[in-house]
Design an enzyme around this catalytic site. Structure first.
Site, short mmCIF file in Angstrom:
data_model
loop_
_atom_site.label_atom_id
_atom_site.label_comp_id
_atom_site.label_asym_id
_atom_site.label_seq_id
_atom_site.Cartn_x
_atom_site.Cartn_y
_atom_site.Cartn_z
N HIS A 64 -8.77 1.94 -0.94
CA HIS A 64 -9.14 1.94 -2.36
C HIS A 64 -9.09 0.52 -2.89
O HIS A 64 -8.28 -0.29 -2.45
CB HIS A 64 -8.24 2.86 -3.18
CG HIS A 64 -6.77 2.61 -2.99
ND1 HIS A 64 -6.08 3.09 -1.91
CD2 HIS A 64 -5.87 1.92 -3.74
CE1 HIS A 64 -4.81 2.72 -2.00
NE2 HIS A 64 -4.65 1.99 -3.10
N GLN A 98 0.84 -1.20 0.00
CA GLN A 98 0.00 0.00 0.00
C GLN A 98 0.88 1.26 0.00
O GLN A 98 1.82 1.36 0.79
CB GLN A 98 -0.93 -0.01 1.23
CG GLN A 98 -1.94 1.13 1.21
CD GLN A 98 -3.01 0.98 2.30
OE1 GLN A 98 -3.00 0.01 3.06
NE2 GLN A 98 -3.91 1.94 2.35
P1 AMP Z 1 -1.61 1.36 -3.48
O1 AMP Z 1 -0.21 0.92 -3.73
O2 AMP Z 1 -2.59 0.22 -3.40
O3 AMP Z 1 -1.71 2.31 -2.30
O4 AMP Z 1 -2.06 2.14 -4.77
C1 AMP Z 1 -2.07 3.52 -4.89
C2 AMP Z 1 -2.35 3.82 -6.33
O5 AMP Z 1 -2.71 5.17 -6.44
C3 AMP Z 1 -1.13 3.61 -7.25
O6 AMP Z 1 -1.47 2.64 -8.25
C4 AMP Z 1 -0.89 5.00 -7.84
O7 AMP Z 1 -0.50 4.95 -9.19
C5 AMP Z 1 -2.25 5.66 -7.65
N1 AMP Z 1 -2.23 7.11 -7.57
C6 AMP Z 1 -1.44 7.87 -6.78
N2 AMP Z 1 -1.74 9.17 -6.94
C7 AMP Z 1 -2.74 9.23 -7.84
C8 AMP Z 1 -3.49 10.30 -8.42
N3 AMP Z 1 -3.27 11.59 -8.12
N4 AMP Z 1 -4.45 9.99 -9.33
C9 AMP Z 1 -4.69 8.70 -9.65
N5 AMP Z 1 -4.04 7.66 -9.13
C10 AMP Z 1 -3.06 7.92 -8.24
#
Ligand code: AMP
Ligand code: ZN
Length: 124
Positions: free
Chosen positions: A110, A104
């Site tokens: 999410h 994460q």
């Molecule tokens: P996680 O590793 O499960 O916390 O995933 C977080 C996700 O959020 C990653 O796949 C990122 O690419 C995505 N992310 C981070 N910032 C943004 C943003 N501003 N808009 C869209 N996706 C984002």
């Protein structure tokens, strides 16, 4: 949560490629997609992780899960069942990362919805 990027996206304080919104949820394209379709389904309420959820969040989590196949369908990566226990066509991955060992990066709950024609970047 004043410094949370997904709270800011939910409040429309920073832009996103939004594909769905209702009173509880917002869904948008991941900024760094791992596959042809990569969406994030995000509750508007700030919750750090799946491990912070309890029975009070059951309806919200159910709503997130049930939205995933609908949005996958909208994005052209829905699953078509054979209805006979064998694999059908298409499909997508649904994923909650929880904590550092879960990979994460953003500490606002999410659900990843990842799909489209393979191969996908570094992911089975
Ligand atoms: P996680 O590793 O499960 O916390 O995933 C977080 C996700 O959020 C990653 O796949 C990122 O690419 C995505 N992310 C981070 N910032 C943004 C943003 N501003 N808009 C869209 N996706 C984002
Ligand atoms: Zn947040």
């Amino acid at each position: 949560m004043t410094n949370c990027i997904f709270c800011k996206i939910a409040a429309r304080q920073i832009p996103s490629k939004t594909v769905y919104e209702d009173e509880d949820l917002i869904a948008f394209h991941d900024i760094n997609p791992a596959a042809p379709v990569h969406l994030l389904i995000v509750p508007k309420q700030h919750i750090d992780t799946l491990a912070d959820c309890d029975e009070r969040h059951a309806a919200l989590l159910g709503k997130m899960m049930l939205l995933a196949p609908k949005l996958a369908q909208d994005q052209g990566c829905g699953y078509t069942s054979n209805g006979d226990g064998a694999a059908g066509k298409g499909g997508f991955k649904t994923l909650f990362n929880t904590g550092p060992d879960g990979g994460q990066e953003v500490y606002h709950l999410h659900l990843h919805v990842i799909g489209g024609p393979r191969p996908w970047r570094g992911m089975r």
